[in-house]
Design an enzyme around this catalytic site. Structure first.
Site, short mmCIF file in Angstrom:
data_model
loop_
_atom_site.label_atom_id
_atom_site.label_comp_id
_atom_site.label_asym_id
_atom_site.label_seq_id
_atom_site.Cartn_x
_atom_site.Cartn_y
_atom_site.Cartn_z
N HIS A 29 1.25 -76.58 -40.49
CA HIS A 29 1.33 -77.69 -39.11
C HIS A 29 -0.07 -78.22 -39.09
O HIS A 29 -0.21 -79.52 -39.05
CB HIS A 29 1.68 -76.93 -37.86
CG HIS A 29 3.18 -76.84 -37.69
ND1 HIS A 29 3.85 -76.50 -36.61
CD2 HIS A 29 4.06 -76.39 -38.88
CE1 HIS A 29 4.81 -76.01 -36.89
NE2 HIS A 29 5.18 -75.84 -38.38
N ASP A 127 3.44 -80.40 -31.66
CA ASP A 127 4.74 -79.83 -32.77
C ASP A 127 5.62 -79.34 -32.16
O ASP A 127 5.61 -79.06 -30.73
CB ASP A 127 3.68 -78.94 -33.71
CG ASP A 127 3.16 -77.58 -33.27
OD1 ASP A 127 3.69 -77.35 -32.19
OD2 ASP A 127 2.39 -76.87 -34.05
N ALA A 364 -6.90 -70.82 -52.97
CA ALA A 364 -6.83 -71.68 -54.23
C ALA A 364 -7.12 -72.93 -53.70
O ALA A 364 -6.38 -73.46 -52.87
CB ALA A 364 -5.69 -71.44 -55.18
#
Length: 496
Positions: A29, A127, A364
């Site tokens: 989020h 949210d 990553a």
């Protein structure tokens, strides 16, 4: 973080109408929330404070990297986490998220009241887990909007859930007919989020239904999608009378993420390695910030990668036997050996694939990898951020959903969007397990042949349309401008 925007606004940023955004402790989020905040400041003349309702005291590596990259003009604040002993250690992730969001409400109230003394407050944006903070907006007389960071398909299910619940006999998991929502692919029982597969008498289901009912209390909804990938999305299409819905996506992290001094050499080596690979030849695998595999599944995946013979980059995590979201709050899943951080991989795997593949532990630079021309396939858990990033970079997907709504996302990406191929998790090795042969086969289908060609063409078309949606005259930018005009007009009328 924060500071003055770098443009030439005639009035200081502190005098701009201010938006407070509250994000629950989900990295999935926070990333689109940060991009939404950036666009509100850079493109729509607002000031923004983004509050992150942390669930743990120590921020995850992903949070720290994102926080270091937040642009000027956006204040990002990690709120204090609830006491560590407030919930039992076995509490499910969703309940911990909701608890952290509820605990954040007093801090939201204090922040909003302090801002009101220096600039007009335009809106509160929350949210799905943070809707109870709407009470703060009501106290201050400003609108409260929900930013739904998953696709329209899930939002439609979410908004229809109370009426679905009222008409259902039995359990969702036993239903033989799929759920059919306007403009969405049919949702089969096996594709539903885990909270809907629980007993309807359980606290898990009751909590999810409560969130759905809470959603009807907001003044409007922004959803992180775009019309070309989900044409049914639109104002008033949510099934809640008078509820405006605006497609404002795809909002993904659009700036280089600060990798940190310790990570910079590794990042440089990674890009150099990609530069040496043939165009479209590399398989990239990542299961998001929270996804984890079991020991057995990790071994099977490693053997499959070796069997393909293709170059690969694998953002791997230590296995977790108990749950598919074992790294949700930034942990590594446990079970490893500090003396041999890759000890969870099959013996000899790293040596045998040296030069062919790279294994990265947990973190990553996903945006940089997907943007590289050498990457031809993305093996993903189908978190919505990762799905949108893949589309924006024109990379077809192998869909391997793990938890939450990811099975729904995978179905939509394969059946409707045509940019992914789902793995078969119902093979002879047991339900939920992906065998080596299946993994080799599905990678082959996405990388070579007629099916791969069609998928690349389709994802390329959606990439162009997604990019266009975010331009000045694009549908998503115009939708966001419409919302911000409403917010600004409310602050202007307050002054009169």
């Amino acid at each position: 973080m924060g500071g003055e925007p770098g443009d030439q606004e005639p009035s200081p940023a502190s005098a701009r109408p201010h938006v407070v955004l509250l994000c629950s402790p989900c990295m999935g989020h926070l990333i689109p929330f940060a991009e939404l905040a950036r666009r509100l400041v850079a493109d729509h003349g607002l000031a923004a404070t983004l509050l992150f309702a942390a669930a743990t005291d120590a921020p995850s590596e992903q949070y720290a990297a994102l926080a270091a990259s937040v642009p000027d003009g956006v204040d990002l604040v990690a709120l204090p986490a609830p006491p560590a002993d407030a919930l039992p250690p076995s509490t499910p992730v969703r309940e911990r998220v909701v608890h952290a969001a509820l605990s954040a409400v007093p801090h939201v109230r204090d922040t909003a009241r302090s801002l009101v003394s220096t600039a007009p407050l335009a809106a509160l944006v929350v949210d799905m887990a943070s809707v109870p903070a709407r009470d703060v907006a009501a106290e201050l007389g400003v609108p409260c909007y929900m930013f739904f960071t998953s696709p329209w398909m899930l939002l439609s299910l979410f908004l229809h859930l109370p009426e679905l619940d009222a008409g259902l006999v039995g359990e969702y998991r036993d239903a033989t007919d799929p759920i059919r929502l306007p403009g969405c692919v049919p949702i089969h029982a096996r594709e539903l989020p885990g909270s809907l597969l629980a007993d309807r008498s359980s606290e898990t289901y009751a909590g999810f239904l409560s969130l759905a009912k809470e959603a009807a209390r907001v003044d409007g909804i922004l959803v992180n999608t775009f019309r070309e990938v989900e044409p049914a999305v639109g104002e008033g299409a949510g099934g809640v009378k008078g509820m405006p819905v605006y497609a404002v996506g795809p909002l993904v992290w659009a700036r280089p993420v600060a990798v940190g001094v310790n990570r910079e050499p590794e990042h440089a080596r990674l890009i150099t390695w990609l530069d040496q690979q043939a165009r479209g030849s590399v398989v990239f695998l990542s299961f998001g910030s929270g996804g984890t595999l079991t020991w057995r599944q990790t071994t099977e995946l490693a053997l499959a990668l070796e069997a393909t013979g293709r170059p690969f980059i694998w953002a791997a995590k230590r296995p977790h036997e108990d749950t598919a979201d074992g790294a949700f709050f930034g942990t590594d899943g446990g079970g490893g050996n500090d003396n041999d951080p890759l000890g969870f991989l099959p013996g000899g795997f790293v040596e045998r694939t040296a030069g062919v593949g790279l294994v990265l532990l947990s973190w990553a630079p996903q945006t940089s990898i997907l943007a590289h021309a050498a990457v031809g396939c993305f093996v993903t858990h189908c978190g919505w951020n990762s799905s949108l990033e893949s589309i924006l970079n024109g990379v077809p997907m192998v869909a391997w959903p793990l938890y939450a709504e990811q099975k729904m996302n995978a179905a939509m990406l394969e059946v409707h969007a045509g940019v992914a191929t789902r793995v078969n998790t119902a093979g002879p090795a047991g339900e939920g397990f992906v065998c080596k042969e299946e993994m080799v086969n599905v990678i082959q289908r996405v990388m070579e042949g007629d099916e791969a060609t069609m998928m690349r063409r389709r994802v390329g078309e959606l990439r162009d349309r997604a990019t266009r949606a975010l331009t000045m005259d694009g549908s998503s930018n115009l939708a966001l401008a419409k919302v911000t005009d409403v917010w600004k007009s409310s602050t202007s009328s307050d002054k009169k």
